[in-house]
Design a protein around this motif. Sequence first.
Motif, PDB file in Angstrom:
ATOM      1  N   ARG A 254      56.116  67.978  82.786  1.00 49.46           N
ATOM      2  CA  ARG A 254      56.457  67.220  81.533  1.00 49.46           C
ATOM      3  C   ARG A 254      57.019  65.883  81.666  1.00 49.46           C
ATOM      4  O   ARG A 254      56.502  64.761  81.319  1.00 49.46           O
ATOM      5  CB  ARG A 254      57.076  68.083  80.504  1.00 49.46           C
ATOM      6  N   ASP A 255      58.079  65.671  82.517  1.00 45.00           N
ATOM      7  CA  ASP A 255      58.723  64.806  82.822  1.00 45.00           C
ATOM      8  C   ASP A 255      57.685  63.758  83.567  1.00 45.00           C
ATOM      9  O   ASP A 255      57.685  62.404  83.337  1.00 45.00           O
ATOM     10  CB  ASP A 255      60.099  64.853  83.573  1.00 45.00           C
ATOM     11  N   SER A 256      56.892  64.085  84.597  1.00 46.60           N
ATOM     12  CA  SER A 256      56.229  63.296  85.324  1.00 46.60           C
ATOM     13  C   SER A 256      54.784  62.805  84.444  1.00 46.60           C
ATOM     14  O   SER A 256      54.362  61.803  84.637  1.00 46.60           O
ATOM     15  CB  SER A 256      55.342  64.215  86.387  1.00 46.60           C
ATOM     16  N   GLN A 257      54.499  63.852  83.424  1.00 41.75           N
ATOM     17  CA  GLN A 257      53.391  63.448  82.429  1.00 41.75           C
ATOM     18  C   GLN A 257      53.781  62.342  81.545  1.00 41.75           C
ATOM     19  O   GLN A 257      53.238  61.087  81.437  1.00 41.75           O
ATOM     20  CB  GLN A 257      53.010  64.603  81.804  1.00 41.75           C
ATOM     21  N   ASN A 258      55.043  62.338  81.041  1.00 41.61           N
ATOM     22  CA  ASN A 258      55.332  61.180  80.292  1.00 41.61           C
ATOM     23  C   ASN A 258      55.718  60.151  80.991  1.00 41.61           C
ATOM     24  O   ASN A 258      55.441  58.982  80.448  1.00 41.61           O
ATOM     25  CB  ASN A 258      56.869  61.678  79.606  1.00 41.61           C
ATOM     26  N   SER A 259      56.326  59.883  82.113  1.00 43.18           N
ATOM     27  CA  SER A 259      56.367  58.976  82.814  1.00 43.18           C
ATOM     28  C   SER A 259      55.069  58.166  83.424  1.00 43.18           C
ATOM     29  O   SER A 259      55.041  57.072  83.245  1.00 43.18           O
ATOM     30  CB  SER A 259      57.222  59.269  84.057  1.00 43.18           C
ATOM     31  N   ALA A 260      54.162  59.200  83.820  1.00 39.83           N
ATOM     32  CA  ALA A 260      52.881  58.691  84.119  1.00 39.83           C
ATOM     33  C   ALA A 260      52.156  57.847  83.109  1.00 39.83           C
ATOM     34  O   ALA A 260      51.520  56.927  83.122  1.00 39.83           O
ATOM     35  CB  ALA A 260      52.000  59.741  84.672  1.00 39.83           C
ATOM     36  N   LEU A 261      52.263  58.488  81.842  1.00 39.48           N
ATOM     37  CA  LEU A 261      51.597  58.070  80.642  1.00 39.48           C
ATOM     38  C   LEU A 261      52.332  56.647  80.225  1.00 39.48           C
ATOM     39  O   LEU A 261      51.816  55.742  79.833  1.00 39.48           O
ATOM     40  CB  LEU A 261      51.468  58.875  79.449  1.00 39.48           C
ATOM     41  N   ALA A 262      53.800  56.661  80.365  1.00 35.35           N
ATOM     42  CA  ALA A 262      54.475  55.380  79.816  1.00 35.35           C
ATOM     43  C   ALA A 262      54.248  54.353  80.673  1.00 35.35           C
ATOM     44  O   ALA A 262      54.121  53.025  80.350  1.00 35.35           O
ATOM     45  CB  ALA A 262      56.016  55.799  80.022  1.00 35.35           C
ATOM     46  N   HIS A 263      54.118  54.649  82.142  1.00 35.89           N
ATOM     47  CA  HIS A 263      53.810  53.494  83.138  1.00 35.89           C
ATOM     48  C   HIS A 263      52.387  53.189  82.781  1.00 35.89           C
ATOM     49  O   HIS A 263      52.051  51.736  82.918  1.00 35.89           O
ATOM     50  CB  HIS A 263      53.909  53.922  84.489  1.00 35.89           C
ATOM     51  N   TYR A 264      51.416  54.021  82.539  1.00 38.32           N
ATOM     52  CA  TYR A 264      50.220  53.509  82.528  1.00 38.32           C
ATOM     53  C   TYR A 264      49.880  52.566  81.125  1.00 38.32           C
ATOM     54  O   TYR A 264      49.385  51.294  81.223  1.00 38.32           O
ATOM     55  CB  TYR A 264      49.333  54.642  82.242  1.00 38.32           C
ATOM     56  N   GLN A 265      50.618  53.067  80.247  1.00 36.67           N
ATOM     57  CA  GLN A 265      50.548  52.041  78.643  1.00 36.67           C
ATOM     58  C   GLN A 265      51.176  50.942  78.728  1.00 36.67           C
ATOM     59  O   GLN A 265      50.652  49.806  78.536  1.00 36.67           O
ATOM     60  CB  GLN A 265      51.012  52.958  77.631  1.00 36.67           C
ATOM     61  N   ILE A 266      52.356  50.774  79.698  1.00 35.14           N
ATOM     62  CA  ILE A 266      53.123  49.640  79.626  1.00 35.14           C
ATOM     63  C   ILE A 266      52.137  48.568  80.521  1.00 35.14           C
ATOM     64  O   ILE A 266      51.762  47.291  80.321  1.00 35.14           O
ATOM     65  CB  ILE A 266      54.519  49.636  80.184  1.00 35.14           C
ATOM     66  N   TRP A 267      51.823  48.937  81.669  1.00 41.24           N
ATOM     67  CA  TRP A 267      50.906  48.149  82.643  1.00 41.24           C
ATOM     68  C   TRP A 267      49.474  47.972  82.228  1.00 41.24           C
ATOM     69  O   TRP A 267      49.051  46.620  81.848  1.00 41.24           O
ATOM     70  CB  TRP A 267      50.624  49.046  84.077  1.00 41.24           C
ATOM     71  N   PHE A 268      48.826  48.926  81.428  1.00 36.41           N
ATOM     72  CA  PHE A 268      47.696  48.285  80.814  1.00 36.41           C
ATOM     73  C   PHE A 268      47.862  47.493  79.681  1.00 36.41           C
ATOM     74  O   PHE A 268      46.870  46.641  79.340  1.00 36.41           O
ATOM     75  CB  PHE A 268      46.787  49.514  80.388  1.00 36.41           C
ATOM     76  N   THR A 269      48.637  47.570  78.574  1.00 37.50           N
ATOM     77  CA  THR A 269      49.258  46.815  77.614  1.00 37.50           C
ATOM     78  C   THR A 269      49.388  45.374  78.191  1.00 37.50           C
ATOM     79  O   THR A 269      48.998  44.426  77.419  1.00 37.50           O
ATOM     80  CB  THR A 269      50.329  47.206  77.037  1.00 37.50           C
ATOM     81  N   LEU A 270      50.066  45.274  79.328  1.00 38.70           N
ATOM     82  CA  LEU A 270      50.619  43.907  80.077  1.00 38.70           C
ATOM     83  C   LEU A 270      49.142  43.405  80.579  1.00 38.70           C
ATOM     84  O   LEU A 270      49.045  41.942  80.545  1.00 38.70           O
ATOM     85  CB  LEU A 270      51.783  44.082  80.910  1.00 38.70           C
ATOM     86  N   ARG A 271      48.123  44.033  81.132  1.00 43.35           N
ATOM     87  CA  ARG A 271      47.059  43.438  82.015  1.00 43.35           C
ATOM     88  C   ARG A 271      46.012  43.833  81.661  1.00 43.35           C
ATOM     89  O   ARG A 271      44.815  43.443  82.133  1.00 43.35           O
ATOM     90  CB  ARG A 271      47.650  43.837  83.497  1.00 43.35           C
ATOM     91  N   GLY A 272      45.743  44.693  80.774  1.00 45.43           N
ATOM     92  CA  GLY A 272      44.555  45.309  80.347  1.00 45.43           C
ATOM     93  C   GLY A 272      43.642  44.180  79.622  1.00 45.43           C
ATOM     94  O   GLY A 272      43.954  43.623  78.865  1.00 45.43           O
ATOM     95  N   LYS A 273      42.156  44.304  79.792  1.00 42.83           N
ATOM     96  CA  LYS A 273      41.189  43.447  78.983  1.00 42.83           C
ATOM     97  C   LYS A 273      41.231  43.732  77.588  1.00 42.83           C
ATOM     98  O   LYS A 273      41.525  45.173  77.097  1.00 42.83           O
ATOM     99  CB  LYS A 273      39.989  43.868  79.510  1.00 42.83           C
ATOM    100  N   GLY A 274      41.524  42.799  76.702  1.00 40.23           N
ATOM    101  CA  GLY A 274      41.746  42.574  75.419  1.00 40.23           C
ATOM    102  C   GLY A 274      43.198  43.156  74.692  1.00 40.23           C
ATOM    103  O   GLY A 274      43.107  43.568  73.669  1.00 40.23           O
ATOM    104  N   LYS A 275      44.150  43.301  75.636  1.00 43.19           N
ATOM    105  CA  LYS A 275      45.525  43.612  75.372  1.00 43.19           C
ATOM    106  C   LYS A 275      46.280  42.482  75.303  1.00 43.19           C
ATOM    107  O   LYS A 275      45.861  41.084  74.771  1.00 43.19           O
ATOM    108  CB  LYS A 275      45.725  44.533  76.352  1.00 43.19           C
ATOM    109  N   ALA A 276      47.541  42.659  75.780  1.00 48.46           N
ATOM    110  CA  ALA A 276      48.569  41.511  75.517  1.00 48.46           C
ATOM    111  C   ALA A 276      48.257  40.213  76.182  1.00 48.46           C
ATOM    112  O   ALA A 276      48.613  39.168  75.779  1.00 48.46           O
ATOM    113  CB  ALA A 276      49.801  41.948  76.295  1.00 48.46           C
ATOM    114  N   LEU A 277      47.526  40.247  77.170  1.00 48.20           N
ATOM    115  CA  LEU A 277      47.147  38.891  78.062  1.00 48.20           C
ATOM    116  C   LEU A 277      46.590  37.785  76.989  1.00 48.20           C
ATOM    117  O   LEU A 277      46.664  36.607  77.053  1.00 48.20           O
ATOM    118  CB  LEU A 277      46.595  39.068  79.203  1.00 48.20           C
ATOM    119  N   ASP A 278      45.522  38.409  76.307  1.00 52.09           N
ATOM    120  CA  ASP A 278      44.803  37.721  75.344  1.00 52.09           C
ATOM    121  C   ASP A 278      45.804  37.120  74.262  1.00 52.09           C
ATOM    122  O   ASP A 278      45.264  35.749  73.918  1.00 52.09           O
ATOM    123  CB  ASP A 278      43.822  38.350  74.772  1.00 52.09           C
ATOM    124  N   GLU A 279      46.682  37.717  73.670  1.00 51.47           N
ATOM    125  CA  GLU A 279      47.323  37.103  72.595  1.00 51.47           C
ATOM    126  C   GLU A 279      48.842  36.635  72.994  1.00 51.47           C
ATOM    127  O   GLU A 279      49.329  35.643  72.362  1.00 51.47           O
ATOM    128  CB  GLU A 279      47.510  38.470  71.576  1.00 51.47           C
TER     129      GLU A 279
END
Length: 194
Positions: free
Chosen positions: A13-38
């Motif tokens: 569970r801890d690895s799962q939560n950590s993996a999802l958190a790191h994915y969401q922060i990374w993708f929010t900062l760098r993903g297409k249509g996410k934070a970089l655009d705005e």
Amino acid sequence: MNEELVECFQHVRDSQNSALAHYQIWFTLRGKGKALDEYLDEMDDYRYNDFFHAANIGNYKLMFIETSCLFDSDDRTHNIRTLKSAMIKNGLAELADRFDQELKPFTKLVSNIKTIRSKIIAHKEAYVDPNELYKKHGIKPNEIRDLLNTTAGLLVDLESKLTGDYSGHSVGPTDRWEQATFNLLDALRAERGS
């Protein structure tokens, strides 16, 4: 349920939560249509720019490491494989079978994630061109999201069994880290007066 199953669940569970958190922060900062655009101006502010570069790199690497931990093949570690074995020993073979069925479509993706983690993230293998490796293994961010959300959903079902269907869960598909990242960027925007 025995202590071995509960302990294994907690680590997975801890690895799962950590993996999802790191994915969401990374993708929010760098993903297409996410934070970089705005929020490019906020992230590019000289006072915060180094932080956002470090957050991008760190979350990207940790996403690969924690996702690989979930699917580690070493029987001495807490991972999905040892969790399924403990489930079977505790009369949850049907749920363990569901783990197999629902995670089977991600077999190649998991292998590719582990390869990238091993060759260029956890280790810096000599004579490996990272661009060629990424091209060869072609991992798409949405595939990682789908894998992690599927795993989280399965862990919710297991946690329900472990807690007697208690409605509060410590794991599950969520967008909380993406929302927290946007909240931070909104606060920076407000501070800048934009």
